[in-house]
Design an enzyme around this catalytic site. Structure first.
Site, PDB file in Angstrom:
ATOM      1  N   LYS A 126       7.284  23.592 -14.404  1.00 60.51           N
ATOM      2  CA  LYS A 126       6.405  22.439 -14.128  1.00 60.51           C
ATOM      3  C   LYS A 126       6.071  22.366 -12.635  1.00 60.51           C
ATOM      4  O   LYS A 126       4.928  22.084 -12.266  1.00 60.51           O
ATOM      5  CB  LYS A 126       7.041  21.134 -14.602  1.00 60.51           C
ATOM      6  N   LYS A 139       2.921  11.758 -11.898  1.00 55.70           N
ATOM      7  CA  LYS A 139       2.064  10.909 -12.734  1.00 55.70           C
ATOM      8  C   LYS A 139       2.799   9.597 -12.947  1.00 55.70           C
ATOM      9  O   LYS A 139       3.920   9.587 -13.472  1.00 55.70           O
ATOM     10  CB  LYS A 139       1.790  11.571 -14.090  1.00 55.70           C
ATOM     11  N   ARG A 167       0.820  -1.229   0.000  1.00 52.08           N
ATOM     12  CA  ARG A 167       0.000   0.000   0.000  1.00 52.08           C
ATOM     13  C   ARG A 167       0.846   1.267   0.000  1.00 52.08           C
ATOM     14  O   ARG A 167       0.389   2.338   0.401  1.00 52.08           O
ATOM     15  CB  ARG A 167      -0.973   0.024   1.183  1.00 52.08           C
ATOM     16  N   GLU A 227       9.681  18.949 -25.336  1.00 47.09           N
ATOM     17  CA  GLU A 227       8.985  19.261 -24.083  1.00 47.09           C
ATOM     18  C   GLU A 227       9.547  20.538 -23.438  1.00 47.09           C
ATOM     19  O   GLU A 227       8.863  21.210 -22.678  1.00 47.09           O
ATOM     20  CB  GLU A 227       9.074  18.079 -23.103  1.00 47.09           C
ATOM     21  N   ARG A 232      -3.032  22.303 -14.721  1.00 46.31           N
ATOM     22  CA  ARG A 232      -2.059  21.282 -15.116  1.00 46.31           C
ATOM     23  C   ARG A 232      -2.312  20.792 -16.546  1.00 46.31           C
ATOM     24  O   ARG A 232      -1.395  20.357 -17.233  1.00 46.31           O
ATOM     25  CB  ARG A 232      -2.085  20.101 -14.136  1.00 46.31           C
ATOM     26  N   HIS A 267       7.614   9.732 -28.475  1.00 48.66           N
ATOM     27  CA  HIS A 267       6.658  10.636 -27.830  1.00 48.66           C
ATOM     28  C   HIS A 267       6.976  12.127 -28.063  1.00 48.66           C
ATOM     29  O   HIS A 267       6.106  12.903 -28.468  1.00 48.66           O
ATOM     30  CB  HIS A 267       6.599  10.319 -26.332  1.00 48.66           C
ATOM     31  N   HIS A 324      -0.953  12.434 -29.473  1.00 47.68           N
ATOM     32  CA  HIS A 324      -1.411  11.091 -29.101  1.00 47.68           C
ATOM     33  C   HIS A 324      -1.980  10.370 -30.331  1.00 47.68           C
ATOM     34  O   HIS A 324      -1.726   9.170 -30.541  1.00 47.68           O
ATOM     35  CB  HIS A 324      -2.480  11.215 -28.016  1.00 47.68           C
ATOM     36  N   GLU A 374      -4.686  17.609 -11.801  1.00 48.13           N
ATOM     37  CA  GLU A 374      -5.259  18.055 -13.082  1.00 48.13           C
ATOM     38  C   GLU A 374      -6.770  18.252 -12.969  1.00 48.13           C
ATOM     39  O   GLU A 374      -7.549  17.749 -13.767  1.00 48.13           O
ATOM     40  CB  GLU A 374      -4.929  17.004 -14.153  1.00 48.13           C
ATOM     41  N   HIS A 380      -0.334  17.375 -26.940  1.00 45.17           N
ATOM     42  CA  HIS A 380      -0.436  15.942 -26.630  1.00 45.17           C
ATOM     43  C   HIS A 380      -1.668  15.286 -27.241  1.00 45.17           C
ATOM     44  O   HIS A 380      -1.664  14.078 -27.478  1.00 45.17           O
ATOM     45  CB  HIS A 380      -0.419  15.725 -25.114  1.00 45.17           C
ATOM     46  N   ASN A 415      -0.417  19.590 -21.295  1.00 43.22           N
ATOM     47  CA  ASN A 415      -0.761  18.652 -22.362  1.00 43.22           C
ATOM     48  C   ASN A 415      -0.750  19.321 -23.738  1.00 43.22           C
ATOM     49  O   ASN A 415      -1.210  18.723 -24.714  1.00 43.22           O
ATOM     50  CB  ASN A 415      -2.146  18.035 -22.103  1.00 43.22           C
TER      51      ASN A 415
END
Ligand code: GLY
Length: 366
Positions: A227, A143, A121, A185, A242, A267, A253, A237, A249, A246
């Site tokens: 960031k 993330k 956990r 980025e 936040r 990417h 994507h 987000e 993206h 993206n």
């Protein structure tokens, strides 16, 4: 040496940017070795170059490094490798007070962070990012995820590291293509909300891509500061803040999905093309001057990054690309929020984008 803090109350943590920091890792990480050991996850490529240097840094310390190396590449962000990692940790007797160390790029960082979230956990983890993309983006902000058969990064959690150790000098062994992809980025932070930083990128990209230490360090520090601020304002987000990260993206994507999330388009390259498309689409919708969109595309082109569908070698129809977008995890109530721009450094979240219009735009852009 620069230290930046991600301010998240009890979960706040420091990010250290220091050339040569890898060699000083024992000093920086000793406070995390609760049981006189650290569990290090790396991959076969990074491990070959950098693991001996990390081990050397700990030689003579009282801390044991317990190491697991995984196959390099996106395929390791899988249930299978997660199970291998968690079984290994349990077999080694990892406790909640133990700390996992992610020595690698985004794949290792994401997998390690997710394993740390679920073993017993939750145990601790720290990041030692070894690609430019991981240094300026994925190692910061918590993330963590693996991929599912349905799509990328669909199984995961927000789990903040306790510490991020960034050594710009480790980028000296990074392949040129990966350095350039990570640079996309960096440019993103200028395009989001910092036009002066975009100017800095235009003036310094050559030095940065030639790995001049000052240019690399300045770009990393600037990007991580940007960031950290955004993550501190909107960790999960929720507010839209936040989501600015993206930019590029959603289009990107779709391009990655169309190319099978493969080496055909990595990417950062997809994000580069995606940012150029987001700016052109912003022109079409009347938000942005065409000159700004052309300037963005010209810079990406100048550094050898994809800046259009053709330069990303994607020939699919707009409808097909939009279909890929609809599998994006940001889909909400049948609509997809898009990052658009009023100009360079003026990005915003648009929630009223008509996907049929996006498909028509992409057909016209082919
Ligand atoms: N890479 C985007 C984010 O961390 O939110």
């Amino acid at each position: 040496m620069t230290q930046i803090r991600v301010e998240l109350g009890e979960q706040s943590y420091p990010i250290l940017v220091e050339p040569g920091a890898l060699e000083m890792a024992a000093q920086h990480l000793q406070g995390f070795a609760a049981n006189k050991r650290l569990f290090v996850l790396t991959d076969d490529h990074v491990g070959a170059h950098l693991l001996p240097r990390l081990q050397h840094a700990f030689a003579g310390s009282a801390i044991d490094l317990v190491v697991k190396s995984l196959p390099a590449g996106e395929a390791s962000k899988s249930w299978r490798q997660l199970e291998r990692v968690t079984d290994w940790l349990l077999a080694e007797g990892a406790e909640r007070s133990d700390t996992l160390v992610a020595l690698g790029g985004g794949v290792i960082g994401d997998l390690t962070g997710f394993a740390a979230a679920i073993v017993k956990r939750g145990c601790n983890f720290v990041q030692i990012p070894t690609s430019l993309l991981a240094q300026v983006d994925s190692s910061v902000g918590g993330k963590t995820a693996i991929n599912s058969s349905v799509g990328k990064n669909l199984i995961g959690s927000f789990n903040q590291p306790r510490f991020v150790l960034i050594d710009p000098l480790v980028l000296n062994s990074l392949p040129d293509r990966e350095l350039r992809a990570g640079y996309a980025e960096v440019v993103k932070y200028g395009l989001i909300n910092d036009a002066r930083f975009f100017e800095w990128c235009e003036a310094n990209s050559e030095q940065l891509l030639n790995r001049e230490p000052d240019a690399l360090s300045e770009a990393i520090v600037h990007s991580v500061r940007a960031k950290a601020l955004i993550v501190g304002e909107d960790e999960k987000e929720l507010s839209g803040r936040r989501a600015l990260l993206n930019l590029g993206h959603t289009f990107g994507h779709a391009l990655e999905a169309e190319t099978g999330f493969s080496d055909r388009l990595v990417h950062g390259e997809a994000v580069a093309a995606g940012m150029a498309l987001a700016f052109r689409y912003s022109v079409r919708r009347g938000h942005c001057d065409a000159a700004d969109a052309e300037r963005v595309a010209a810079h990406l082109k100048a550094v050898g990054l994809p800046h259009s569908l053709a330069s990303a070698s994607v020939q699919a129809s707009g409808a097909r690309l939009v279909d890929h977008m609809m599998h994006d995890k940001k889909m909400s109530g049948g609509t997809l929020p898009f990052l658009l721009a009023n100009g360079i450094g003026q990005s915003f979240l648009a929630k009223d984008v008509d996907l049929a219009d996006v498909a028509a735009f992409l057909d016209e852009s082919a």
